[in-house]
Design a protein around this motif. Structure first.
Motif, PDB file in Angstrom:
ATOM      1  N   ASN A 190       0.855  -1.183   0.000  1.00 30.47           N
ATOM      2  CA  ASN A 190       0.000   0.000   0.000  1.00 30.47           C
ATOM      3  C   ASN A 190       0.895   1.238   0.000  1.00 30.47           C
ATOM      4  OD1 ASN A 190      -1.350   2.285   1.617  1.00 30.47           O
ATOM      5  ND2 ASN A 190      -3.094   0.974   1.114  1.00 30.47           N
ATOM      6  N   LEU A 191       0.812   2.068  -1.035  1.00 29.19           N
ATOM      7  CA  LEU A 191       1.695   3.226  -1.150  1.00 29.19           C
ATOM      8  C   LEU A 191       1.517   4.188   0.011  1.00 29.19           C
ATOM      9  CD1 LEU A 191       3.808   4.845  -2.679  1.00 29.19           C
ATOM     10  CD2 LEU A 191       1.970   5.827  -4.075  1.00 29.19           C
ATOM     11  N   GLU A 192       0.302   4.377   0.452  1.00 30.12           N
ATOM     12  CA  GLU A 192       0.051   5.284   1.570  1.00 30.12           C
ATOM     13  C   GLU A 192       0.798   4.831   2.821  1.00 30.12           C
ATOM     14  OE1 GLU A 192      -3.718   7.004   4.215  1.00 30.12           O
ATOM     15  OE2 GLU A 192      -4.090   5.960   2.319  1.00 30.12           O
ATOM     16  N   SER A 193       0.795   3.529   3.072  1.00 24.42           N
ATOM     17  CA  SER A 193       1.521   2.986   4.218  1.00 24.42           C
ATOM     18  C   SER A 193       3.023   3.199   4.062  1.00 24.42           C
ATOM     19  CB  SER A 193       1.214   1.497   4.371  1.00 24.42           C
ATOM     20  OG  SER A 193       1.947   0.932   5.435  1.00 24.42           O
ATOM     21  N   ALA A 194       3.534   2.992   2.857  1.00 26.64           N
ATOM     22  CA  ALA A 194       4.966   3.200   2.598  1.00 26.64           C
ATOM     23  C   ALA A 194       5.355   4.656   2.783  1.00 26.64           C
ATOM     24  CB  ALA A 194       5.305   2.726   1.191  1.00 26.64           C
ATOM     25  N   LEU A 195       4.511   5.570   2.311  1.00 26.21           N
ATOM     26  CA  LEU A 195       4.800   7.002   2.457  1.00 26.21           C
ATOM     27  C   LEU A 195       4.802   7.431   3.915  1.00 26.21           C
ATOM     28  CD1 LEU A 195       2.677   8.360  -0.533  1.00 26.21           C
ATOM     29  CD2 LEU A 195       5.176   8.454  -0.329  1.00 26.21           C
ATOM     30  N   SER A 196       3.864   6.891   4.691  1.00 29.18           N
ATOM     31  CA  SER A 196       3.806   7.209   6.112  1.00 29.18           C
ATOM     32  C   SER A 196       5.048   6.704   6.833  1.00 29.18           C
ATOM     33  CB  SER A 196       2.552   6.589   6.721  1.00 29.18           C
ATOM     34  OG  SER A 196       2.521   6.778   8.118  1.00 29.18           O
ATOM     35  N   PHE A 197       5.454   5.480   6.522  1.00 34.58           N
ATOM     36  CA  PHE A 197       6.656   4.887   7.116  1.00 34.58           C
ATOM     37  C   PHE A 197       7.891   5.695   6.732  1.00 34.58           C
ATOM     38  CE2 PHE A 197      10.033   1.824   7.731  1.00 34.58           C
ATOM     39  CZ  PHE A 197       9.598   0.982   8.750  1.00 34.58           C
ATOM     40  N   ALA A 198       7.980   6.069   5.460  1.00 33.54           N
ATOM     41  CA  ALA A 198       9.122   6.855   4.988  1.00 33.54           C
ATOM     42  C   ALA A 198       9.195   8.203   5.681  1.00 33.54           C
ATOM     43  CB  ALA A 198       9.028   7.041   3.473  1.00 33.54           C
ATOM     44  N   SER A 199       8.056   8.820   5.907  1.00 34.09           N
ATOM     45  CA  SER A 199       8.022  10.104   6.603  1.00 34.09           C
ATOM     46  C   SER A 199       8.488   9.968   8.046  1.00 34.09           C
ATOM     47  CB  SER A 199       6.602  10.679   6.553  1.00 34.09           C
ATOM     48  OG  SER A 199       6.516  11.872   7.302  1.00 34.09           O
ATOM     49  N   GLU A 200       8.054   8.899   8.687  1.00 33.26           N
ATOM     50  CA  GLU A 200       8.417   8.671  10.101  1.00 33.26           C
ATOM     51  C   GLU A 200       9.914   8.493  10.280  1.00 33.26           C
ATOM     52  OE1 GLU A 200       7.454   5.473  13.692  1.00 33.26           O
ATOM     53  OE2 GLU A 200       6.285   5.423  11.837  1.00 33.26           O
ATOM     54  N   PHE A 201      10.565   7.815   9.332  1.00 35.42           N
ATOM     55  CA  PHE A 201      11.989   7.501   9.481  1.00 35.42           C
ATOM     56  C   PHE A 201      12.882   8.277   8.511  1.00 35.42           C
ATOM     57  CE2 PHE A 201       9.801   3.757  11.205  1.00 35.42           C
ATOM     58  CZ  PHE A 201      10.428   3.663  12.450  1.00 35.42           C
ATOM     59  N   ASN A 202      12.327   9.286   7.870  1.00 35.06           N
ATOM     60  CA  ASN A 202      13.092  10.129   6.956  1.00 35.06           C
ATOM     61  C   ASN A 202      13.779   9.301   5.865  1.00 35.06           C
ATOM     62  OD1 ASN A 202      13.996  12.647   6.058  1.00 35.06           O
ATOM     63  ND2 ASN A 202      15.919  12.485   7.196  1.00 35.06           N
ATOM     64  N   ILE A 203      13.006   8.415   5.249  1.00 37.61           N
ATOM     65  CA  ILE A 203      13.512   7.545   4.188  1.00 37.61           C
ATOM     66  C   ILE A 203      13.216   8.216   2.840  1.00 37.61           C
ATOM     67  CG2 ILE A 203      13.325   5.250   3.152  1.00 37.61           C
ATOM     68  CD1 ILE A 203      12.296   4.269   5.903  1.00 37.61           C
ATOM     69  N   PRO A 204      14.206   8.325   1.979  1.00 40.57           N
ATOM     70  CA  PRO A 204      14.010   9.104   0.748  1.00 40.57           C
ATOM     71  C   PRO A 204      13.063   8.498  -0.279  1.00 40.57           C
ATOM     72  CG  PRO A 204      16.212   8.136   0.825  1.00 40.57           C
ATOM     73  CD  PRO A 204      15.620   7.933   2.163  1.00 40.57           C
ATOM     74  N   LYS A 205      12.943   7.165  -0.311  1.00 41.00           N
ATOM     75  CA  LYS A 205      12.115   6.541  -1.348  1.00 41.00           C
ATOM     76  C   LYS A 205      11.086   5.597  -0.740  1.00 41.00           C
ATOM     77  CE  LYS A 205      15.987   5.429  -3.512  1.00 41.00           C
ATOM     78  NZ  LYS A 205      16.939   4.839  -4.488  1.00 41.00           N
ATOM     79  N   ALA A 206       9.855   5.691  -1.217  1.00 45.86           N
ATOM     80  CA  ALA A 206       8.760   4.827  -0.765  1.00 45.86           C
ATOM     81  C   ALA A 206       8.083   4.221  -1.983  1.00 45.86           C
ATOM     82  CB  ALA A 206       7.748   5.622   0.054  1.00 45.86           C
ATOM     83  N   TYR A 207       7.835   2.914  -1.896  1.00 44.75           N
ATOM     84  CA  TYR A 207       7.232   2.200  -3.023  1.00 44.75           C
ATOM     85  C   TYR A 207       5.937   1.523  -2.594  1.00 44.75           C
ATOM     86  CZ  TYR A 207      11.867   2.713  -5.143  1.00 44.75           C
ATOM     87  OH  TYR A 207      13.044   3.223  -5.663  1.00 44.75           O
ATOM     88  N   GLY A 208       4.997   1.468  -3.520  1.00 43.83           N
ATOM     89  CA  GLY A 208       3.706   0.853  -3.254  1.00 43.83           C
ATOM     90  C   GLY A 208       3.633  -0.607  -3.643  1.00 43.83           C
TER      91      GLY A 208
END
Length: 330
Positions: free
Chosen positions: A39-57
């Protein structure tokens, strides 16, 4: 070499992935460069929490990222084989959450693929790298409690999940043995070695998952390891190792970072405390970084053969208890 950073990709965004990503913040020579979820939304939320540059769905997009060196797989048990092969087939080193496979056949498939691809593979059994567990092993090796004759270990938690929840769902490879009993089994194998005989019984739910399980390892004439796991009872999660000269106690939540209590047969007590930099998962992650930087394909501390020994023991327990995973035990 010292300045090179190993770049991690996190496959899944669940509870254990959060724990692992938190731990990576204090690991030397590494960074999280990508996260993948279904789920892209879940990946984006996780990336935001840990300052990860790339998130994939999708997991497929994650493993195709050319910047990723190692994939951490934190999905449920039933997906470990599929997800590990996906990563290995895209030339990614893998740290797969325990149990690495739900049976020996699956673990061997993963190992064969890692060898074929000349890649690093390790099961994420974090307790193996915790200082309290290592200290217990050292105390036994040093003869501090004499000849070991009895080990007792338990892991019991009352699970509030519904019958479709992974703890109780046969299609998700539920049951206590693979989920929490694995820690008891690991401890006995790590401290005492391979037993001469294993005897197991279990209480099964309507789907065939072991909600209560008890297993005894026999190590010759008198030495026993007695272990139990449950999703139906709240009991102290403790481990004790008894010998001819004293005992070692790993107190509540023994499989986590904690202290070690050594009590001699005369009643003299010593407590060993340990400082760690994070939540404990950083220790297994640091081992992976060390191995990958040194071009090792497996860990000396928790090798692929160790993972095979562990899953063979769990297979035997499940066989004796009649626990079958329809989509996996082919």
């Amino acid at each position: 070499m010292e300045n090179k950073k190993i770049k991690w990709g996190i496959l899944s965004t669940g509870w254990i992935a959060h724990k692992f990503a938190t731990a990576l913040q204090v690991v030397d020579n590494c960074e999280i460069c990508a996260v993948g979820s279904r789920n892209l939304e879940s990946a984006l939320s996780f990336a935001s929490e840990f300052n990860i540059p790339k998130a994939y769905g999708s997991y497929e997009e994650l493993v195709k990222d050319i910047d990723v060196d190692v994939i951490y797989i934190g999905t449920p048990h039933n997906l470990h084989l599929e997800n590990t092969l996906l990563a290995l087939n895209h030339n990614k080193n893998v740290l797969c959450e325990k149990p690495m496979g739900v049976n020996e056949r699956e673990v061997n498939i993963m190992i064969d693929k890692a060898k074929e691809k000349n890649l690093f593979l390790m099961e994420a059994l974090w307790s193996r790298f915790l200082p309290n567990i290592i200290k217990a092993k050292d105390l036994i090796t040093e003869g501090q409690i004499g000849e070991v004759n009895f080990l007792k270990a338990s892991f019991c938690i009352r699970s509030s999940g519904a019958q479709q929840y992974r703890h109780f769902n046969i299609d998700l490879c539920g049951g206590t043995t693979l989920d929490i009993g694995i820690y008891n089994i690991f401890l006995s194998l790590f401290l005492l070695g391979k037993p001469d005989k294993m005897v197991a019984v279990a209480g099964l739910n309507d789907q065939g998952c072991d909600t209560n399980s008890s297993y005894v390892f026999n190590y010759g004439k008198e030495k026993l390891a007695v272990m139990y796991s449950s999703f139906l009872a709240d009991l102290p999660v403790v481990a004790e190792i008894h010998g001819t000269k004293g005992k070692i106690i790993l107190e509540h939540m023994w499989f986590c970072p904690g202290n070690v209590k050594l009590i001699s047969d005369t009643g003299v007590e010593q407590i060993f405390d340990f400082e760690i930099n994070g939540n404990g998962y950083e220790l297994e992650a640091q081992e992976v970084v060390h191995c990958v930087l040194n071009e090792q394909k497996q860990s000396d501390k928790w090798s692929l053969e160790h993972s095979l020994e562990l899953v063979r023991a769990m297979d035997e327990i499940r066989h004796q208890c009649g626990i079958v995973y329809p989509n996996h035990d082919l």
